[in-house]
Design a protein around this motif. Structure first.
Motif, PDB file in Angstrom:
ATOM      1  N   ALA A  24       1.079  -1.361  -0.266  1.00  0.00           N
ATOM      2  CA  ALA A  24      -0.281   0.392  -0.139  1.00  0.00           C
ATOM      3  C   ALA A  24       0.608   1.589  -0.196  1.00  0.00           C
ATOM      4  N   ARG A  25       2.085   1.417   0.306  1.00  0.00           N
ATOM      5  CA  ARG A  25       2.578   2.832   0.370  1.00  0.00           C
ATOM      6  C   ARG A  25       2.860   3.335  -1.163  1.00  0.00           C
ATOM      7  N   GLU A  26       2.496   4.660  -0.622  1.00  0.00           N
ATOM      8  CA  GLU A  26       3.074   5.055  -1.940  1.00  0.00           C
ATOM      9  C   GLU A  26       3.784   5.491  -2.576  1.00  0.00           C
ATOM     10  N   LEU A  27       4.248   5.260  -3.900  1.00  0.00           N
ATOM     11  CA  LEU A  27       5.473   5.793  -5.010  1.00  0.00           C
ATOM     12  C   LEU A  27       6.126   7.035  -4.491  1.00  0.00           C
ATOM     13  N   ILE A  28       7.035   7.276  -4.651  1.00  0.00           N
ATOM     14  CA  ILE A  28       7.456   8.452  -4.605  1.00  0.00           C
ATOM     15  C   ILE A  28       7.647   9.024  -5.723  1.00  0.00           C
ATOM     16  N   ILE A  29       7.204  10.289  -6.411  1.00  0.00           N
ATOM     17  CA  ILE A  29       8.143  10.784  -7.868  1.00  0.00           C
ATOM     18  C   ILE A  29       8.297  12.110  -7.625  1.00  0.00           C
ATOM     19  N   GLY A  30       9.584  12.219  -7.662  1.00  0.00           N
ATOM     20  CA  GLY A  30      10.316  13.409  -7.893  1.00  0.00           C
ATOM     21  C   GLY A  30      10.416  14.373  -8.911  1.00  0.00           C
ATOM     22  N   GLY A  31      10.235  15.485  -8.909  1.00  0.00           N
ATOM     23  CA  GLY A  31      10.114  16.224 -10.408  1.00  0.00           C
ATOM     24  C   GLY A  31      10.715  17.834  -9.726  1.00  0.00           C
ATOM     25  N   ILE A  32      11.512  18.679 -10.841  1.00  0.00           N
ATOM     26  CA  ILE A  32      11.586  20.034 -10.528  1.00  0.00           C
ATOM     27  C   ILE A  32       9.792  20.770 -11.440  1.00  0.00           C
ATOM     28  N   PRO A  33       9.899  21.723 -11.696  1.00  0.00           N
ATOM     29  CA  PRO A  33       8.529  22.601 -12.294  1.00  0.00           C
ATOM     30  C   PRO A  33       8.787  22.875 -13.544  1.00  0.00           C
ATOM     31  N   GLU A  34       8.367  22.978 -14.113  1.00  0.00           N
ATOM     32  CA  GLU A  34       8.104  22.872 -15.887  1.00  0.00           C
ATOM     33  C   GLU A  34       7.117  22.720 -16.133  1.00  0.00           C
ATOM     34  N   LYS A  35       6.463  23.984 -16.768  1.00  0.00           N
ATOM     35  CA  LYS A  35       5.521  23.620 -17.652  1.00  0.00           C
ATOM     36  C   LYS A  35       5.470  24.063 -19.227  1.00  0.00           C
ATOM     37  N   PRO A  36       4.696  22.840 -19.779  1.00  0.00           N
ATOM     38  CA  PRO A  36       3.384  21.700 -18.935  1.00  0.00           C
ATOM     39  C   PRO A  36       3.991  20.748 -18.529  1.00  0.00           C
ATOM     40  N   ILE A  37       5.357  19.954 -18.670  1.00  0.00           N
ATOM     41  CA  ILE A  37       5.385  19.534 -18.422  1.00  0.00           C
ATOM     42  C   ILE A  37       5.048  18.335 -17.091  1.00  0.00           C
ATOM     43  N   ARG A  38       5.327  19.164 -15.503  1.00  0.00           N
ATOM     44  CA  ARG A  38       4.825  19.420 -14.838  1.00  0.00           C
ATOM     45  C   ARG A  38       4.792  20.922 -13.590  1.00  0.00           C
ATOM     46  N   TYR A  39       3.328  20.395 -13.053  1.00  0.00           N
ATOM     47  CA  TYR A  39       3.931  22.121 -12.238  1.00  0.00           C
ATOM     48  C   TYR A  39       2.521  22.099 -11.374  1.00  0.00           C
ATOM     49  N   ILE A  40       2.356  22.398 -10.927  1.00  0.00           N
ATOM     50  CA  ILE A  40       1.184  22.362  -9.242  1.00  0.00           C
ATOM     51  C   ILE A  40      -0.005  23.519 -10.294  1.00  0.00           C
ATOM     52  N   ASN A  41      -1.000  23.009 -10.111  1.00  0.00           N
ATOM     53  CA  ASN A  41      -1.993  23.937 -10.602  1.00  0.00           C
ATOM     54  C   ASN A  41      -2.685  24.821  -9.610  1.00  0.00           C
ATOM     55  N   LYS A  42      -3.033  25.868 -10.208  1.00  0.00           N
ATOM     56  CA  LYS A  42      -4.583  26.763  -9.053  1.00  0.00           C
ATOM     57  C   LYS A  42      -5.682  26.013  -7.623  1.00  0.00           C
ATOM     58  N   ASN A  43      -5.294  24.841  -7.739  1.00  0.00           N
ATOM     59  CA  ASN A  43      -6.022  24.273  -6.995  1.00  0.00           C
ATOM     60  C   ASN A  43      -4.666  23.755  -5.759  1.00  0.00           C
ATOM     61  N   GLY A  44      -3.573  23.209  -6.714  1.00  0.00           N
ATOM     62  CA  GLY A  44      -2.666  22.744  -4.974  1.00  0.00           C
ATOM     63  C   GLY A  44      -2.072  21.867  -5.842  1.00  0.00           C
ATOM     64  N   HIS A  45      -3.216  21.079  -7.086  1.00  0.00           N
ATOM     65  CA  HIS A  45      -2.152  19.893  -7.281  1.00  0.00           C
ATOM     66  C   HIS A  45      -1.385  19.393  -8.535  1.00  0.00           C
TER      67      HIS A  45
END
Length: 258
Positions: A24-45
């Motif tokens: 059940a342990r979550e697999l943790i994935i790390g990355g730096i912010p870079e739109k549109p590849i990965r980022y935090i949206n306005k809802n914090g997700h």
């Protein structure tokens, strides 16, 4: 006998509980912010191309995961080099020295490309097969940025006029105002920004890429996540199928990248 059975029952219960926790342990994935590849949206997700691709794959594998957006690339590197905090890292190009710390899957999910961007009204007027085709044009460059040796050699030879700026963001303003003729920019990011900025119809890019390189979602060697080798194999199978059946391209299209 009852005592033995009781101990057996307790032992089995503990084993099942421990096994469940491992699964059940979550697999943790790390990355730096870079739109549109990965980022935090306005809802914090977390959102973006990387996240959508991983979500599609891990939903099929029934793997629970969590995305950690790390603001600093050096901090991210330190985490996968010196700790077991992360199980995966988003989007790295292949470099041999990284294989000491990371496991590369067989399938890349993104090919990062740089293209020469132009105004759409100049489509057909400006061409690029060799740098000689850009003779006499004003070409944007970013100070301190990494360009191919061929591009730098062409710039230094004076084939085209170089217009240098300190950051990439200034190039598009100059291009839209007609102050430069052409500029090499990261294709995915530039198209996404054009869509968000409502000027996608004003720009185009020349077909031949200036630079392209495959990128991979990598697995961290120090991770203690269970059954990682099996997950990598299944990850490759699903990603390959997604590329073949158009699912990956549909995700790119969602972010304005055709």
């Amino acid at each position: 006998m009852l005592f033995i059975l009781g101990r057996y029952f307790i032992a089995m219960t503990l084993l099942i509980t421990v096994s469940f926790q491992l699964i059940a342990r979550e697999l943790i994935i790390g990355g730096i912010p870079e739109k549109p590849i990965r980022y935090i949206n306005k809802n914090g997700h977390p959102e973006g191309i990387d996240v959508d691709i991983i979500d599609a794959i891990f939903n099929q594998l029934k793997v629970d995961y969590k995305v950690a957006i790390i603001s600093s690339s050096s901090r991210l590197e330190q985490l996968w080099k010196t700790s077991n905090t992360l199980d995966m890292v988003f989007t790295y190009s292949y470099k041999k020295w990284r294989t000491k710390y990371l496991i590369y899957p067989s399938e890349s999910h993104i090919t990062t490309q740089y293209h020469f961007f132009i105004l759409r009204k100049n489509k057909g007027k400006i061409k690029y097969n060799t740098f000689e085709d850009l003779k006499g044009l004003k070409v944007g460059m970013t100070e301190g940025f990494s360009y191919t040796p061929e591009f730098l050699q062409a710039a230094e030879s004076g084939i085209f006029y170089v217009d240098k700026v300190p950051i990439n963001d200034l190039h598009m303003k100059k291009l839209l105002l007609g102050r430069i003729d052409v500029v090499p920019l990261p294709t995915m990011v530039t198209l996404y920004e054009a869509k968000v900025g409502n000027y996608r119809d004003e720009i185009s890019y020349l077909p031949k890429s200036v630079k392209d390189k495959p990128y991979y979602n990598t697995f961290v060697k120090t991770s203690d996540y269970p059954n990682v080798k099996r997950i990598i194999s299944q990850y490759d199978q699903i990603l390959k199928k997604m590329k073949e059946n158009g699912e990956v391209q549909a995700i790119f299209s969602k972010y304005g990248i055709e």
